[in-house]
Design a protein around this motif. Structure first.
Motif, PDB file in Angstrom:
ATOM      1  N   GLY B  29      -5.265   3.359   3.550  1.00  0.00           N
ATOM      2  CA  GLY B  29      -6.219   2.355   3.592  1.00  0.00           C
ATOM      3  C   GLY B  29      -6.946   2.040   2.364  1.00  0.00           C
ATOM      4  N   SER B  30      -7.029   0.590   2.068  1.00  0.00           N
ATOM      5  CA  SER B  30      -7.585   0.115   1.025  1.00  0.00           C
ATOM      6  C   SER B  30      -8.267  -1.150   1.480  1.00  0.00           C
ATOM      7  CB  SER B  30      -6.607  -0.071  -0.365  1.00  0.00           C
ATOM      8  OG  SER B  30      -5.728  -1.016   0.052  1.00  0.00           O
ATOM      9  N   ARG B  31      -8.737  -2.079   0.142  1.00  0.00           N
ATOM     10  CA  ARG B  31      -9.635  -3.186   0.614  1.00  0.00           C
ATOM     11  C   ARG B  31      -8.718  -4.221   0.958  1.00  0.00           C
ATOM     12  NH1 ARG B  31     -13.576  -2.944  -4.781  1.00  0.00           N
ATOM     13  NH2 ARG B  31     -11.978  -1.558  -5.267  1.00  0.00           N
ATOM     14  N   SER B  32      -7.446  -4.238   0.595  1.00  0.00           N
ATOM     15  CA  SER B  32      -6.600  -5.187   1.198  1.00  0.00           C
ATOM     16  C   SER B  32      -5.387  -4.818   1.678  1.00  0.00           C
ATOM     17  CB  SER B  32      -6.225  -6.082  -0.276  1.00  0.00           C
ATOM     18  OG  SER B  32      -5.228  -5.323  -1.053  1.00  0.00           O
ATOM     19  N   ALA B  33      -4.884  -5.487   2.368  1.00  0.00           N
ATOM     20  CA  ALA B  33      -3.435  -4.808   3.440  1.00  0.00           C
ATOM     21  C   ALA B  33      -2.281  -4.805   2.535  1.00  0.00           C
ATOM     22  CB  ALA B  33      -3.281  -6.061   4.568  1.00  0.00           C
ATOM     23  N   ASP B  34      -2.274  -5.528   1.319  1.00  0.00           N
ATOM     24  CA  ASP B  34      -1.044  -5.545   0.535  1.00  0.00           C
ATOM     25  C   ASP B  34      -1.450  -4.773  -0.956  1.00  0.00           C
ATOM     26  OD1 ASP B  34      -2.848  -7.261  -0.437  1.00  0.00           O
ATOM     27  OD2 ASP B  34      -1.155  -9.003  -0.585  1.00  0.00           O
ATOM     28  N   ASN B  35      -2.345  -3.824  -0.893  1.00  0.00           N
ATOM     29  CA  ASN B  35      -2.510  -3.101  -2.215  1.00  0.00           C
ATOM     30  C   ASN B  35      -1.207  -2.572  -2.730  1.00  0.00           C
ATOM     31  OD1 ASN B  35      -3.160  -0.425  -3.719  1.00  0.00           O
ATOM     32  ND2 ASN B  35      -5.004  -1.144  -3.555  1.00  0.00           N
ATOM     33  N   PRO B  36      -0.823  -2.825  -4.024  1.00  0.00           N
ATOM     34  CA  PRO B  36       0.389  -2.386  -4.761  1.00  0.00           C
ATOM     35  C   PRO B  36       0.433  -0.778  -4.647  1.00  0.00           C
ATOM     36  CG  PRO B  36      -0.945  -3.701  -6.048  1.00  0.00           C
ATOM     37  CD  PRO B  36      -1.666  -3.768  -4.966  1.00  0.00           C
ATOM     38  N   LYS B  37      -0.671  -0.255  -5.077  1.00  0.00           N
ATOM     39  CA  LYS B  37      -0.666   1.232  -5.093  1.00  0.00           C
ATOM     40  C   LYS B  37      -0.372   1.847  -3.807  1.00  0.00           C
ATOM     41  CE  LYS B  37      -3.636   3.353  -7.785  1.00  0.00           C
ATOM     42  NZ  LYS B  37      -5.020   3.615  -8.257  1.00  0.00           N
ATOM     43  N   ALA B  38      -0.970   1.051  -2.536  1.00  0.00           N
ATOM     44  CA  ALA B  38      -0.589   1.966  -1.318  1.00  0.00           C
ATOM     45  C   ALA B  38       1.030   1.632  -0.995  1.00  0.00           C
ATOM     46  CB  ALA B  38      -1.672   1.173  -0.471  1.00  0.00           C
ATOM     47  N   ALA B  39       1.205   0.332  -1.537  1.00  0.00           N
ATOM     48  CA  ALA B  39       2.840  -0.120  -1.235  1.00  0.00           C
ATOM     49  C   ALA B  39       3.686   1.120  -1.923  1.00  0.00           C
ATOM     50  CB  ALA B  39       3.109  -1.422  -1.588  1.00  0.00           C
ATOM     51  N   ALA B  40       3.297   1.404  -3.018  1.00  0.00           N
ATOM     52  CA  ALA B  40       4.316   2.484  -3.786  1.00  0.00           C
ATOM     53  C   ALA B  40       4.219   3.926  -3.193  1.00  0.00           C
ATOM     54  CB  ALA B  40       3.669   2.864  -5.270  1.00  0.00           C
ATOM     55  N   PHE B  41       2.943   4.196  -2.578  1.00  0.00           N
ATOM     56  CA  PHE B  41       2.774   5.380  -1.774  1.00  0.00           C
ATOM     57  C   PHE B  41       3.901   5.449  -0.707  1.00  0.00           C
ATOM     58  CE2 PHE B  41       0.859   6.801   2.227  1.00  0.00           C
ATOM     59  CZ  PHE B  41       0.971   8.419   2.012  1.00  0.00           C
ATOM     60  N   VAL B  42       3.685   4.175   0.253  1.00  0.00           N
ATOM     61  CA  VAL B  42       4.473   4.096   1.311  1.00  0.00           C
ATOM     62  C   VAL B  42       5.956   4.218   0.919  1.00  0.00           C
ATOM     63  CG1 VAL B  42       5.091   2.556   3.042  1.00  0.00           C
ATOM     64  CG2 VAL B  42       2.801   2.762   2.547  1.00  0.00           C
ATOM     65  N   ALA B  43       6.459   3.545  -0.144  1.00  0.00           N
ATOM     66  CA  ALA B  43       7.901   3.661  -0.486  1.00  0.00           C
ATOM     67  C   ALA B  43       8.141   5.096  -1.011  1.00  0.00           C
ATOM     68  CB  ALA B  43       7.965   2.834  -1.728  1.00  0.00           C
ATOM     69  N   GLU B  44       7.301   5.978  -1.595  1.00  0.00           N
ATOM     70  CA  GLU B  44       7.638   7.093  -2.155  1.00  0.00           C
ATOM     71  C   GLU B  44       7.564   8.006  -0.925  1.00  0.00           C
ATOM     72  OE1 GLU B  44       5.197   8.295  -5.590  1.00  0.00           O
ATOM     73  OE2 GLU B  44       5.435   6.287  -6.286  1.00  0.00           O
ATOM     74  N   ALA B  45       6.423   8.101   0.007  1.00  0.00           N
ATOM     75  CA  ALA B  45       6.474   9.117   0.790  1.00  0.00           C
ATOM     76  C   ALA B  45       7.382   8.822   2.032  1.00  0.00           C
ATOM     77  CB  ALA B  45       4.996   8.943   1.365  1.00  0.00           C
ATOM     78  N   GLY B  46       8.010   7.724   2.333  1.00  0.00           N
ATOM     79  CA  GLY B  46       8.718   7.460   3.387  1.00  0.00           C
ATOM     80  C   GLY B  46       8.386   7.532   4.922  1.00  0.00           C
ATOM     81  N   LYS B  47       9.352   7.970   5.672  1.00  0.00           N
ATOM     82  CA  LYS B  47       9.103   7.915   7.057  1.00  0.00           C
ATOM     83  C   LYS B  47       7.747   8.435   7.406  1.00  0.00           C
ATOM     84  CE  LYS B  47      11.485   8.681  11.330  1.00  0.00           C
ATOM     85  NZ  LYS B  47      10.618   9.402  12.144  1.00  0.00           N
ATOM     86  N   GLY B  48       7.008   7.675   8.350  1.00  0.00           N
ATOM     87  CA  GLY B  48       5.566   8.250   8.546  1.00  0.00           C
ATOM     88  C   GLY B  48       4.579   7.628   7.696  1.00  0.00           C
ATOM     89  N   ALA B  49       5.054   7.114   6.617  1.00  0.00           N
ATOM     90  CA  ALA B  49       3.801   6.502   5.947  1.00  0.00           C
ATOM     91  C   ALA B  49       3.692   4.974   6.141  1.00  0.00           C
ATOM     92  CB  ALA B  49       3.945   6.597   4.227  1.00  0.00           C
ATOM     93  N   SER B  50       2.383   4.494   6.109  1.00  0.00           N
ATOM     94  CA  SER B  50       2.151   2.943   6.102  1.00  0.00           C
ATOM     95  C   SER B  50       0.957   2.660   5.406  1.00  0.00           C
ATOM     96  CB  SER B  50       2.355   2.692   7.798  1.00  0.00           C
ATOM     97  OG  SER B  50       1.031   3.065   8.513  1.00  0.00           O
ATOM     98  N   GLN B  51       0.611   1.379   5.320  1.00  0.00           N
ATOM     99  CA  GLN B  51      -0.514   1.001   4.732  1.00  0.00           C
ATOM    100  C   GLN B  51      -1.285  -0.065   5.488  1.00  0.00           C
ATOM    101  OE1 GLN B  51       1.771  -1.558   1.319  1.00  0.00           O
ATOM    102  NE2 GLN B  51      -0.302  -1.679   1.227  1.00  0.00           N
ATOM    103  N   GLY B  52      -2.545  -0.412   5.330  1.00  0.00           N
ATOM    104  CA  GLY B  52      -3.266  -1.379   5.817  1.00  0.00           C
ATOM    105  C   GLY B  52      -4.758  -1.522   5.041  1.00  0.00           C
ATOM    106  N   THR B  53      -5.475  -2.180   5.777  1.00  0.00           N
ATOM    107  CA  THR B  53      -7.005  -2.294   5.369  1.00  0.00           C
ATOM    108  C   THR B  53      -7.576  -1.038   5.644  1.00  0.00           C
ATOM    109  OG1 THR B  53      -7.668  -3.269   7.453  1.00  0.00           O
ATOM    110  CG2 THR B  53      -6.991  -4.923   5.657  1.00  0.00           C
TER     111      THR B  53
END
Lengths: 220, 220
Positions: B29-53
């Motif tokens: 979770g972060s301040r915005s639903a499309d945080n680029p660092k969270a997106a990088a985390f999701v891409a790297e961590a793979g299945k089971g990872a997601s992002q949002g506010t």
């Protein structure tokens, strides 16, 4: 070596007796020259032990132990007198514990300042070394009570003073001594008491200490 | 188990990846639903990872990790929303570090209060457990990086929450876990950072921790 021990409580008594047993001369200082607790110390410690006012003790000594309660340390040093302190080493084992809210205590100074720094600022010609404040007084002078390679720390502005204090710590039996840097490092050493008090509660004994362990790769 | 990780910095990233590798679902979770660092985390961590506010992450989770900087933790939880937090476990690994005076940092709260207590007071229905804040984030999730029986701590008001957190700490690999008591014990755990920072400087590595040793007689 001639030592002064400022303070007649359990800490001063324990350190004073240990110094005498190692063959040092020790004068215990307090507010009055005839303090009964200091007299008891002199009677028990025997040859090499004496008592006097804070000023008597400081004037007598090469090295001074501050074993007063943190809240009374500045007043004790003022009573000792700046002239009697100038150029001497002060081993500050005290902690600025504040019991006014009950138990567990808080600190009367912390975070952006420390008692060690306050003493150094008040007496610039005194060579303050913060040491031993992270363990109980029995461990201070007999670290072998606890097994293993547990650690003690020194912090202060004067490298020669710190070297001399480390020599004494080795006399006490310390093998693992870490120099953390200048007297501002007293902030960390005193703040640790907030954790120490809680570890004491959780472990049910004051006879404990911490060892430092680090990754094997980092040790090289 | 469904976890939320609040914060997209190195701590959140490290804990999030470790949780995913253990088979857990993790929403960062972060301040915005499309945080680029969270997106990088999701891409790297793979299945089971997601992002949002912050609110998305808290709503999704059974257990929430507070990996925000201490100064932003209250705001992050407010953004998450009291309704999304109620009844859930918050594992608070943060420290109230104040870098406004430069390095080393001081603390923005300490001594008679702590960040852990502030979070618990602000969200009474949240089950705050202070944990892991006394080691760097790589050690938090992989204690075997450092050899020996070094220790980690939990503190909080809810016994069942602390038991569940200890279970997760064992999943991470911790063997020596000490329950210090209620959330006021966060004062000691956070104040220790003032020493940790200085040990980090003296040892030249963040890959270290402390072990507790005590007198043999006291261990029985």
């Amino acid at each position: 070596m001639k030592y002064a021990v400022l303070g007649t409580g359990m800490v001063g008594n324990t350190i004073g007796k240990r110094l005498v047993s190692l063959g040092h001369e020790v004068k215990m200082g307090s507010r009055s020259a005839d303090n009964p607790k200091a007299a008891a110390f002199v009677a028990e410690a025997g040859k090499g032990a004496s008592q006097g006012t804070f000023a008597d003790a400081a004037a007598h000594a090469d090295v001074i132990f501050n074993c007063t309660a943190g809240g009374g340390s500045l007043a004790a040093l003022e009573a000792a007198g700046a002239d009697n302190l100038a150029g001497k080493i002060l081993i500050d084992v005290s902690n600025p514990l504040d019991f006014s809210r009950g138990f567990p205590p808080s600190l009367s100074v912390c975070n952006t300042d420390s008692l060690g720094e306050q003493l150094q600022r008040a007496f610039p010609a005194l060579r303050v070394v913060k040491a031993l404040n992270t363990v109980n007084c029995l461990l201070m002078v007999e670290p072998a009570r606890v097994p293993g390679d547990h650690v003690t720390f020194v912090a202060g502005n004067d490298a020669a003073a710190k070297a001399q204090v480390q020599e004494l710590l080795r006399e006490f039996g310390w093998r693992s001594i870490l120099d953390l840097g200048d007297i501002t490092m007293a902030r960390g050493l005193e703040a640790y008491l907030l954790l120490w008090i809680r570890l004491y509660g959780a472990l049910g004994t004051a006879d404990f200490n911490v060892s430092l362990t680090r990754a094997a790769a980092a040790a090289h």
